[in-house]
Design an enzyme around this catalytic site. Structure first.
Site, mmCIF file in Angstrom:
data_model
loop_
_atom_site.group_PDB
_atom_site.id
_atom_site.type_symbol
_atom_site.label_atom_id
_atom_site.label_comp_id
_atom_site.label_asym_id
_atom_site.label_seq_id
_atom_site.Cartn_x
_atom_site.Cartn_y
_atom_site.Cartn_z
ATOM 1 N N ASP A 14 -8.421 -6.726 5.608
ATOM 2 C CA ASP A 14 -7.179 -7.197 5.010
ATOM 3 C C ASP A 14 -6.631 -8.310 5.895
ATOM 4 O O ASP A 14 -7.048 -8.465 7.047
ATOM 5 C CB ASP A 14 -6.194 -6.029 4.922
ATOM 6 C CG ASP A 14 -4.863 -6.425 4.336
ATOM 7 O OD1 ASP A 14 -4.833 -7.056 3.270
ATOM 8 O OD2 ASP A 14 -3.835 -6.120 4.968
ATOM 9 N N ASP A 16 -2.738 -9.693 5.975
ATOM 10 C CA ASP A 16 -1.362 -9.551 6.459
ATOM 11 C C ASP A 16 -1.143 -8.207 7.158
ATOM 12 O O ASP A 16 -1.256 -7.152 6.539
ATOM 13 C CB ASP A 16 -0.382 -9.713 5.300
ATOM 14 C CG ASP A 16 -0.516 -11.065 4.617
ATOM 15 O OD1 ASP A 16 -0.615 -12.068 5.332
ATOM 16 O OD2 ASP A 16 -0.532 -11.104 3.376
ATOM 17 N N GLY A 23 2.665 -8.518 8.299
ATOM 18 C CA GLY A 23 2.487 -7.499 7.270
ATOM 19 C C GLY A 23 3.040 -7.962 5.936
ATOM 20 O O GLY A 23 2.899 -7.287 4.935
ATOM 21 N N THR A 55 -7.838 -9.349 0.134
ATOM 22 C CA THR A 55 -6.393 -9.365 0.249
ATOM 23 C C THR A 55 -5.711 -9.538 -1.100
ATOM 24 O O THR A 55 -6.206 -10.255 -1.966
ATOM 25 C CB THR A 55 -5.960 -10.495 1.219
ATOM 26 O OG1 THR A 55 -4.552 -10.504 1.370
ATOM 27 C CG2 THR A 55 -6.425 -11.864 0.751
ATOM 28 N N ASN A 56 -4.592 -8.863 -1.265
ATOM 29 C CA ASN A 56 -3.708 -9.098 -2.408
ATOM 30 C C ASN A 56 -2.752 -10.215 -2.009
ATOM 31 O O ASN A 56 -2.087 -10.115 -0.973
ATOM 32 C CB ASN A 56 -2.875 -7.851 -2.725
ATOM 33 C CG ASN A 56 -3.685 -6.703 -3.290
ATOM 34 O OD1 ASN A 56 -4.790 -6.886 -3.782
ATOM 35 N ND2 ASN A 56 -3.129 -5.511 -3.221
ATOM 36 N N CYS A 91 -3.777 -5.558 -12.411
ATOM 37 C CA CYS A 91 -5.031 -6.126 -12.894
ATOM 38 C C CYS A 91 -6.167 -5.285 -12.322
ATOM 39 O O CYS A 91 -5.936 -4.349 -11.568
ATOM 40 C CB CYS A 91 -5.155 -7.588 -12.470
ATOM 41 S SG CYS A 91 -5.233 -7.767 -10.676
#
Length: 131
Positions: A14, A16, A23, A55-56, A91
């Site tokens: 990931d 952040d 974060g 990552t989102n 999604c």
């Protein structure tokens, strides 16, 4: 340990709060890695392990950054490839759903049971890893 000792094919990280930042969303041009994060990425790669970002980043859908901004940043850090969910709405690719991991496994012929996920949020990163 070497790859043969661990039998790890790939590591998914990931962004952040895991490799740097706070974060929360920080535009790639302002993002700072944690000390030794880039060296850790390179150590994994020199051990023969593929390293992927996943990552989102829903702020992409709001026009606050682009997928290309993130892809360039991840290449600069040494990641083999990046998997980025740019959607704000639910999604198939947004963590904790495992679509980014499944896509990577298809593209790179990975056995996900031999991959590691490193993240800072249990209800997204770790749940994606468990699926």
């Amino acid at each position: 340990m070497t790859k043969s000792n661990l039998d790890v094919q790939a590591v998914f990280m990931d962004r952040d709060g895991t490799i740097g930042g706070t974060g929360h969303f920080i535009h790639p041009r302002d993002f700072e890695l944690y000390p030794n994060a880039k060296e850790a990425i390179m150590l994994l790669k020199t051990s023969g392990i593929k390293v992927f970002a996943f990552t989102n980043q829903y702020r992409i859908s709001r026009g606050e950054a682009t997928v290309q901004d993130f892809e360039e940043q991840f290449r600069e850090y040494g990641f083999d490839q990046s998997y980025i969910c740019p959607h704000e709405q639910e999604c198939n690719c947004r963590k904790p759903k495992p679509a980014m991991l499944l896509h990577a496994s298809e593209q790179h012929d990975l056995d996900l049971s031999k991959c590691v996920v490193i993240g800072d949020v249990g209800d997204t990163d770790m749940l994606a890893a468990m699926q």
